[in-house]
Scaffold this motif. Structure first.
Motif, PDB file in Angstrom:
ATOM      1  N   ALA A 297      -3.662  -0.484  -7.931  1.00  0.00           N
ATOM      2  CA  ALA A 297      -4.144  -0.878  -6.603  1.00  0.00           C
ATOM      3  C   ALA A 297      -5.408  -1.715  -6.610  1.00  0.00           C
ATOM      4  CB  ALA A 297      -4.369   0.372  -5.757  1.00  0.00           C
ATOM      5  N   ALA A 298      -6.155  -1.727  -7.715  1.00  0.00           N
ATOM      6  CA  ALA A 298      -7.461  -2.399  -7.697  1.00  0.00           C
ATOM      7  C   ALA A 298      -7.638  -3.382  -8.852  1.00  0.00           C
ATOM      8  CB  ALA A 298      -8.583  -1.355  -7.725  1.00  0.00           C
ATOM      9  N   PRO A 299      -6.690  -4.295  -9.059  1.00  0.00           N
ATOM     10  CA  PRO A 299      -6.795  -5.201 -10.212  1.00  0.00           C
ATOM     11  C   PRO A 299      -7.978  -6.158 -10.122  1.00  0.00           C
ATOM     12  CG  PRO A 299      -5.032  -5.901  -8.743  1.00  0.00           C
ATOM     13  CD  PRO A 299      -5.468  -4.552  -8.270  1.00  0.00           C
ATOM     14  N   ILE A 300      -8.361  -6.571  -8.925  1.00  0.00           N
ATOM     15  CA  ILE A 300      -9.479  -7.513  -8.788  1.00  0.00           C
ATOM     16  C   ILE A 300     -10.788  -6.829  -9.176  1.00  0.00           C
ATOM     17  CG2 ILE A 300     -10.706  -9.032  -7.184  1.00  0.00           C
ATOM     18  CD1 ILE A 300      -8.120  -9.196  -5.544  1.00  0.00           C
ATOM     19  N   HIS A 301     -10.978  -5.613  -8.708  1.00  0.00           N
ATOM     20  CA  HIS A 301     -12.189  -4.869  -9.041  1.00  0.00           C
ATOM     21  C   HIS A 301     -12.334  -4.705 -10.556  1.00  0.00           C
ATOM     22  CE1 HIS A 301     -11.300  -3.731  -4.884  1.00  0.00           C
ATOM     23  NE2 HIS A 301     -12.565  -3.383  -4.737  1.00  0.00           N
ATOM     24  N   TYR A 302     -11.248  -4.287 -11.205  1.00  0.00           N
ATOM     25  CA  TYR A 302     -11.346  -3.994 -12.634  1.00  0.00           C
ATOM     26  C   TYR A 302     -11.509  -5.258 -13.475  1.00  0.00           C
ATOM     27  CZ  TYR A 302     -10.506   0.987 -12.140  1.00  0.00           C
ATOM     28  OH  TYR A 302     -10.643   2.322 -11.822  1.00  0.00           O
ATOM     29  N   ALA A 303     -10.907  -6.350 -13.063  1.00  0.00           N
ATOM     30  CA  ALA A 303     -11.100  -7.600 -13.800  1.00  0.00           C
ATOM     31  C   ALA A 303     -12.564  -7.994 -13.824  1.00  0.00           C
ATOM     32  CB  ALA A 303     -10.259  -8.711 -13.171  1.00  0.00           C
TER      33      ALA A 303
ATOM     34  N   GLY B 140       0.775  -1.232   0.000  1.00  0.00           N
ATOM     35  CA  GLY B 140       0.000   0.000   0.000  1.00  0.00           C
ATOM     36  C   GLY B 140       0.805   1.279   0.000  1.00  0.00           C
ATOM     37  N   GLN B 141       2.144   1.181  -0.039  1.00  0.00           N
ATOM     38  CA  GLN B 141       2.981   2.365  -0.177  1.00  0.00           C
ATOM     39  C   GLN B 141       4.053   2.089  -1.224  1.00  0.00           C
ATOM     40  OE1 GLN B 141       4.482   4.491   3.260  1.00  0.00           O
ATOM     41  NE2 GLN B 141       3.040   3.442   4.632  1.00  0.00           N
ATOM     42  N   ILE B 142       4.533   3.159  -1.859  1.00  0.00           N
ATOM     43  CA  ILE B 142       5.604   3.036  -2.847  1.00  0.00           C
ATOM     44  C   ILE B 142       6.934   2.990  -2.121  1.00  0.00           C
ATOM     45  CG2 ILE B 142       6.767   4.176  -4.768  1.00  0.00           C
ATOM     46  CD1 ILE B 142       4.065   5.362  -5.557  1.00  0.00           C
ATOM     47  N   LEU B 143       7.761   2.010  -2.465  1.00  0.00           N
ATOM     48  CA  LEU B 143       9.060   1.844  -1.820  1.00  0.00           C
ATOM     49  C   LEU B 143      10.122   2.692  -2.526  1.00  0.00           C
ATOM     50  CD1 LEU B 143       7.456  -0.535  -0.668  1.00  0.00           C
ATOM     51  CD2 LEU B 143       9.494  -1.947  -0.929  1.00  0.00           C
ATOM     52  N   PRO B 144      11.011   3.321  -1.756  1.00  0.00           N
ATOM     53  CA  PRO B 144      12.080   4.115  -2.380  1.00  0.00           C
ATOM     54  C   PRO B 144      13.086   3.214  -3.091  1.00  0.00           C
ATOM     55  CG  PRO B 144      12.430   3.957  -0.018  1.00  0.00           C
ATOM     56  CD  PRO B 144      11.074   3.349  -0.289  1.00  0.00           C
ATOM     57  N   LYS B 145      13.729   3.758  -4.104  1.00  0.00           N
ATOM     58  CA  LYS B 145      14.685   2.976  -4.904  1.00  0.00           C
ATOM     59  C   LYS B 145      15.841   2.452  -4.052  1.00  0.00           C
ATOM     60  CE  LYS B 145      17.209   3.069  -9.274  1.00  0.00           C
ATOM     61  NZ  LYS B 145      18.429   2.430  -8.757  1.00  0.00           N
TER      62      LYS B 145
ATOM     63  N   PRO C 103      -6.491   1.785 -11.221  1.00  0.00           N
ATOM     64  CA  PRO C 103      -6.239   2.719 -10.114  1.00  0.00           C
ATOM     65  C   PRO C 103      -7.219   2.524  -8.960  1.00  0.00           C
ATOM     66  CG  PRO C 103      -7.382   3.828 -11.904  1.00  0.00           C
ATOM     67  CD  PRO C 103      -7.024   2.461 -12.413  1.00  0.00           C
ATOM     68  N   THR C 104      -6.897   3.097  -7.830  1.00  0.00           N
ATOM     69  CA  THR C 104      -7.759   3.044  -6.661  1.00  0.00           C
ATOM     70  C   THR C 104      -9.156   3.563  -6.999  1.00  0.00           C
ATOM     71  OG1 THR C 104      -5.864   3.403  -5.214  1.00  0.00           O
ATOM     72  CG2 THR C 104      -8.039   3.850  -4.284  1.00  0.00           C
ATOM     73  N   ILE C 105     -10.184   2.869  -6.527  1.00  0.00           N
ATOM     74  CA  ILE C 105     -11.558   3.313  -6.749  1.00  0.00           C
ATOM     75  C   ILE C 105     -11.792   4.604  -5.978  1.00  0.00           C
ATOM     76  CG2 ILE C 105     -14.002   2.711  -6.565  1.00  0.00           C
ATOM     77  CD1 ILE C 105     -12.476   0.867  -8.435  1.00  0.00           C
ATOM     78  N   LYS C 106     -12.195   5.640  -6.689  1.00  0.00           N
ATOM     79  CA  LYS C 106     -12.413   6.935  -6.047  1.00  0.00           C
ATOM     80  C   LYS C 106     -13.866   7.068  -5.583  1.00  0.00           C
ATOM     81  CE  LYS C 106      -8.879   9.286  -8.813  1.00  0.00           C
ATOM     82  NZ  LYS C 106      -8.608  10.363  -9.791  1.00  0.00           N
ATOM     83  N   ARG C 107     -14.060   7.915  -4.594  1.00  0.00           N
ATOM     84  CA  ARG C 107     -15.387   8.160  -4.058  1.00  0.00           C
ATOM     85  C   ARG C 107     -16.309   8.659  -5.168  1.00  0.00           C
ATOM     86  NH1 ARG C 107     -17.467   8.517   0.975  1.00  0.00           N
ATOM     87  NH2 ARG C 107     -19.295   9.838   1.297  1.00  0.00           N
ATOM     88  N   GLY C 108     -17.454   8.078  -5.292  1.00  0.00           N
ATOM     89  CA  GLY C 108     -18.419   8.450  -6.325  1.00  0.00           C
ATOM     90  C   GLY C 108     -18.427   7.497  -7.494  1.00  0.00           C
TER      91      GLY C 108
END
Length: 315
Positions: free
Chosen positions: A116-122, A87-92, A201-206
């Motif tokens: 972040a949301a591959p299951i939802h979009y599939a 859930g966070q981007i790791l530094p190089k 991408p992350t599901i946005k509100r709305g």
């Protein structure tokens, strides 16, 4: 013995931890998100991976921002970093540290559904097949070279919850199959074809709002692709009506999209933009509990008339 740091947060990462423990791998540290308030009472709740790690006596580190606090991870001198829905981007500088690299267990068949949301979009896209990919992590989102992949079927009965559980187990199994050759240096990585990349991408509100003017299969996919989180909704009488589950239904209508054209013991039948229909089998009126279609029809649903149009927020 290979020194592993595992990074993850939700339920998806727990089978990965359990499988590593079962197979005797040395997990020196689990890194997860901070405890967050949950529910109406805002009770501070630990992430599922933290609970699982503590139950096994594994140290846990919960940085608010790993980009600024990663030095503590380096103190454990990992040979390999594994992430699974962290859930966070790791530094190089963290990605480059382990001698065996940093790998990610991702719930899609890359390069499809990076994000972040591959299951939802599939599910929303009506895919009949998806899977898990294990790849090297790079600064670009889910773009690293692939080490292995495993496909699974998507059934019509699947929603985000059931497909998530299948993919979590598949990810743990695939990691188990992949680690030996990664550790002994015999694995061969495959570069992703960036021209075929799609994003989730992350599901946005709305975005949970259902548009009944779209074709039936799109509406159905939208509802199942939002259940049980964040949950699709429409409007009824000017108030939100959550739609927890739906099925494709063999009844057509020429009425306006969103019109309730019939009722059955399963639920309410609603016409979509292409004239085909869905039956809403689980719903939740504003201020009420989640209920199946039968309870809705026999209870509060008896005030919903044939010909009503859902989706109109008129109050």
């Amino acid at each position: 013995m290979t020194n592993i740091v595992l990074m993850g947060t939700p339920d998806f990462s727990v089978p990965v931890l359990n499988r590593l423990i079962e197979e005797g791998y040395n997990i020196s540290l689990v890194v997860t998100q901070p405890d967050r308030p949950k529910g109406r009472k805002k009770i501070l709740t630990p992430p599922p991976l933290k609970e699982a790690a503590e139950a096994s006596g594994i140290p846990v580190f919960q940085p608010e921002k790993v980009k600024k606090e990663y030095q503590k991870i380096l103190e454990y001198d990992p040979d390999l970093i594994i992430t699974a829905a962290y859930g966070q981007i790791l530094p190089k500088s963290l990605l480059d540290y382990p001698r065996l690299g940093a790998i990610n267990v991702h719930a899609s068949l890359l390069p499809e559904y990076r994000g972040a949301a591959p299951i939802h979009y599939a599910l929303m896209d009506g895919r009949k097949e998806t899977g898990v990919t294990i790849m090297y992590m790079v600064p670009e989102l889910d773009a690293g070279d692939m080490l292995s992949a495993k496909r699974i079927n998507v059934n019509e009965e699947d929603d985000v919850g059931s497909l998530h559980d299948k993919l979590a187990q598949t990810g743990a199994e695939l990691l188990s199959e992949t680690l030996p050759s990664l550790i002994n240096g015999t694995i061969e990585a495959e570069e992703q074809d960036a021209s075929k990349a799609t994003f989730a991408p992350t599901i946005k509100r709305g975005e949970e709002l259902v548009d009944f003017s779209l074709p039936r299969d799109v509406v159905w996919g939208h509802i199942r692709g939002m259940s049980p989180w964040p949950v699709a909704y429409t409007y009824w009488g000017g108030k939100p009506l959550k739609l927890w589950a739906a099925q494709k239904y063999d009844q057509t209508g020429s009425q306006a999209p969103g019109t309730v054209i019939d009722k059955t013991k399963e639920g309410i039948i609603v016409v979509c933009g292409d004239g085909n229909s869905v039956v809403i089998t689980e719903l939740q009126p504003s201020g009420k509990k989640r209920m199946d279609g039968t309870s809705f029809i026999n209870g509060i649903g008896q005030t919903m008339e044939i010909g009503e149009v859902l989706g109109e927020n008129d109050e």
